[in-house]
Design an enzyme around this catalytic site. Structure first.
Site, mmCIF file in Angstrom:
data_model
loop_
_atom_site.group_PDB
_atom_site.id
_atom_site.type_symbol
_atom_site.label_atom_id
_atom_site.label_comp_id
_atom_site.label_asym_id
_atom_site.label_seq_id
_atom_site.Cartn_x
_atom_site.Cartn_y
_atom_site.Cartn_z
ATOM 1 N N HIS A 389 0.827 -1.210 0.000
ATOM 2 C CA HIS A 389 0.000 0.000 0.000
ATOM 3 C C HIS A 389 0.864 1.265 0.000
ATOM 4 O O HIS A 389 0.694 2.153 -0.846
ATOM 5 C CB HIS A 389 -0.906 -0.032 1.238
ATOM 6 C CG HIS A 389 -1.838 1.132 1.355
ATOM 7 N ND1 HIS A 389 -3.159 1.062 0.982
ATOM 8 C CD2 HIS A 389 -1.646 2.400 1.808
ATOM 9 C CE1 HIS A 389 -3.735 2.246 1.187
ATOM 10 N NE2 HIS A 389 -2.837 3.067 1.694
ATOM 11 N N GLU A 390 1.805 1.325 0.931
ATOM 12 C CA GLU A 390 2.630 2.529 1.055
ATOM 13 C C GLU A 390 3.572 2.698 -0.132
ATOM 14 O O GLU A 390 3.859 3.826 -0.545
ATOM 15 C CB GLU A 390 3.415 2.510 2.363
ATOM 16 C CG GLU A 390 2.547 2.508 3.619
ATOM 17 C CD GLU A 390 1.594 3.688 3.693
ATOM 18 O OE1 GLU A 390 1.857 4.729 3.056
ATOM 19 O OE2 GLU A 390 0.562 3.564 4.382
ATOM 20 N N HIS A 393 1.767 4.541 -2.830
ATOM 21 C CA HIS A 393 1.867 5.992 -2.645
ATOM 22 C C HIS A 393 3.244 6.498 -3.078
ATOM 23 O O HIS A 393 3.373 7.536 -3.730
ATOM 24 C CB HIS A 393 1.656 6.347 -1.173
ATOM 25 C CG HIS A 393 0.244 6.216 -0.691
ATOM 26 N ND1 HIS A 393 -0.823 6.797 -1.333
ATOM 27 C CD2 HIS A 393 -0.281 5.567 0.397
ATOM 28 C CE1 HIS A 393 -1.945 6.517 -0.677
ATOM 29 N NE2 HIS A 393 -1.636 5.777 0.378
ATOM 30 N N HIS A 396 3.718 6.575 -6.854
ATOM 31 C CA HIS A 396 2.883 7.635 -7.420
ATOM 32 C C HIS A 396 3.568 8.992 -7.225
ATOM 33 O O HIS A 396 3.694 9.788 -8.162
ATOM 34 C CB HIS A 396 1.508 7.620 -6.748
ATOM 35 C CG HIS A 396 0.472 8.441 -7.439
ATOM 36 N ND1 HIS A 396 -0.822 8.563 -6.991
ATOM 37 C CD2 HIS A 396 0.529 9.210 -8.562
ATOM 38 C CE1 HIS A 396 -1.508 9.353 -7.798
ATOM 39 N NE2 HIS A 396 -0.709 9.770 -8.766
#
Length: 596
Positions: A389-390, A393, A396
């Site tokens: 998940h991290e 980020h 991105h």
């Protein structure tokens, strides 16, 4: 399995982030701090002196440089503190950075009223005269779009002085919810009565002991029910504030006002609610399956969080988790994987739980360096999903920064969870495809289903509650504890189905939701997961155009409105298809779990 927090010196260097990439020495931070102070004075000096295109450009360039400096200063100070929150030097540096931020805000506060005082012809003329203003053109027009909703100078000054009064409902609820609320007592594993805490509540709700779950549920809701009229008054005041200010500023509704910043039409919100309601049957079927698996006469709210499959006691060391993540994200292509591999050893990630280190996980970093990821990795499956998940980020942010100038690198909150959720979706579908262990497969299916339930269905229900209570306020209807409870109870039954028996406390669920004081925000969780699942599904089908478009999306930052960025990768949230696709996937996951 969890481990004891380590001393920072005991952790391998390649499992710690390297903040020297921002500032190599404390002196460099101090030098920039002083330079920022000088720039504040220069920027403040433009008040009442921007009377030409060249003056406008000079102000904007200095303001951007100041913003860039402040971001570096504040991010570094915060990351340094999170390494070890016990160090007073780090605490003092964050306080100094915050004070600097207040000064910057004060020094630049004149600009937006000045900009909105211009007529469009004058602004167009400035941009045409000064070539350098092309760089700032989008940001200027993004702010200028608020001109129809700006009041007279005198009224704006009055409103600016009412900031604390306007935010009072949120502040009061925060004090009630965080400082004053006292939960009831529950029985611990030793048979002793102890005061319930929020963390304990969630652990008990996920436990197998139904009587303990019921006891904790009653104890948790008891203070909210007792304070129902006080909290209802607070929430009603917040809702009425939203209605008042939307009318004063010429918006059609509080919902219109909230969506305006992201260029999102109200029809998107309505489409989300309507499409979900039309395809709610799979959630009701899951509730029936949950009732059957738990073997209970009546399914109750405190039965909805306990996993249907025993937790898989698997130990996943960090190295293995990283390799598994790389395998799961392989469909994204070589460019993406190369950056991920570099991130692992290049000082991006602080991996281990350490003494004094901040808990939780996040991704953050200043433009011009690289993202930093804080983890507290403890060798569990959940830790591996958090890693994926991290890193979503992180990639991105990294790709946006690498391909956009600073002014358009930051993506909007509306799309902030798309990349992280794409990663989680690709990883869990990879694990489902590869595993031959049926108990593990059941666990993954249950995990995926409950993730969609919490991130999508619950948030859509909250979003519909917000819409309905604001409509009542706009119609002049009373907003009392009974009114809120009537709406909430009806929605809870509509979304979760008639199989869920309603304890008296259920209808007071509205009284415990902090997000309701930041109206019309929660729907973004739902649109985020719908977008991510749509993108990940097509990537897994081998759609090369989607993969290519997704990489473009990751590199686009905030260069276009969020809906345009998502359309570029095949997601049109004004249509029902992305929502239908997510609900179709949910239906299929429930079917697979039933068959197993």
């Amino acid at each position: 399995m969890s481990v004891e927090p380590l001393q920072r010196s005991a952790v391998a260097k390649d499992e710690q982030w390297n903040l020297q990439h921002i500032y190599a020495t404390a002196k460099q931070w101090e030098d920039d701090y002083r330079r920022a102070g000088s720039l504040i004075d220069q920027v403040a000096g433009y008040k009442d002196r921007i009377d030409s295109a060249s003056a406008l450009l000079a102000f904007l360039e200095q303001e951007e440089e100041l913003g860039f400096l402040y971001e570096k200063l504040f991010v570094y100070a915060s990351l340094k503190l999170d390494e070890d929150t016990r160090v007073t030097e780090h605490q003092a540096r964050v306080d100094r950075a915050r004070s600097l931020g207040v000064k910057i805000s004060s020094a630049t506060s004149f600009f937006r009223p000045y900009l909105l005082s211009l007529d469009k012809q004058t602004l167009d003329g400035y941009i045409a005269q000064e070539q350098g203003l092309e760089y700032f053109k989008k940001e200027l027009y993004d702010q200028f779009k608020y001109k129809p909703h700006v009041l007279s100078k005198d009224k704006e000054e009055v409103l600016s002085q009412l900031g604390e009064v306007i935010s009072a409902p949120k502040t009061i609820f925060g004090m009630i919810n965080n400082a004053d609320i006292q939960f009831g007592e529950v029985t611990n594993e030793q048979g002793e009565k102890v005061a319930l805490t929020r963390g304990m509540y969630m652990r008990i709700l996920e436990g197998r002991d139904r009587e303990r779950r019921r006891e904790a549920f009653k104890a948790y809701y008891k203070p909210y029910v007792g304070l129902k009229n006080t909290i209802a008054s607070t929430l009603a005041a917040s809702v009425k504030n939203n209605v008042l200010f939307s009318r004063m500023r010429g918006y059609d509704s509080p919902l219109h006002r909230s969506l305006f910043a992201d260029d999102v039409p109200v029809s998107l919100y309505d489409n989300l609610l309507q499409t979900t309601r039309e395809h709610i049957a799979p959630l009701h079927r899951y509730m029936a399956y949950r009732k059957q698996k738990l073997n209970v006469d009546e399914l109750r709210l405190y039965d909805l969080s306990v996993p249907l499959v025993d937790d898989c006691e698997v130990s996943i060391p960090y190295e293995q988790a990283y390799e598994t993540m790389l395998a799961g994200l392989a469909p994204l292509g070589g460019e993406y994987l190369d950056i991920l591999r570099k991130a692992k050893t290049a000082g991006w990630i602080d991996v281990r739980e350490k003494q004094g280190k901040r808990s939780g996980a996040y991704c953050w970093g200043p433009y011009g360096t690289h993202p930093y990821v804080l983890l507290n990795y403890n060798d569990t499956l959940d830790s591996m999903f958090t890693l994926a998940h991290e890193m979503g980020h992180a990639l991105h942010s990294y790709l946006s920064d690498a391909n956009q100038p600073r002014i358009s690198a930051q993506y909007k909150i509306f799309v902030a969870e798309v990349a992280s959720t794409v990663n989680e979706t690709l990883l869990i579908r990879h694990l489902l495809k590869e595993t031959t262990d049926e108990p593990f497969r059941r666990y993954l299916l249950n995990h995926f289903i409950d993730t969609i339930k919490g991130t999508f269905f619950s948030q859509v229900m909250f979003a519909e509650f917000e819409k309905l209570v604001h409509e009542r306020a706009m119609n002049g209807e009373a907003l009392t504890a009974d009114a809120f409870s009537e709406i909430y109870e009806a929605l809870f039954t509509a979304y979760n189905g008639e199989l869920v028996a309603l304890d008296p406390e259920v209808k007071y669920g509205w009284s415990r939701i902090p997000h309701f004081y930041n109206a019309f925000y929660v729907y973004k969780y739902a649109t985020g997961i719908a977008s991510a699942v749509s993108i990940a599904g097509r990537i897994l089908e081998g759609d090369e155009e989607t993969t290519k478009a997704y990489m473009t999306f990751l590199k686009s930052g905030g260069s276009e409105p969020p809906l345009e960025l998502l359309r570029g990768v095949g997601v049109d949230l004004l249509k029902p298809e992305p929502i239908r696709d997510l609900l179709s996937l949910f239906d299929d996951l429930v079917r697979q779990l039933e068959e197993l």
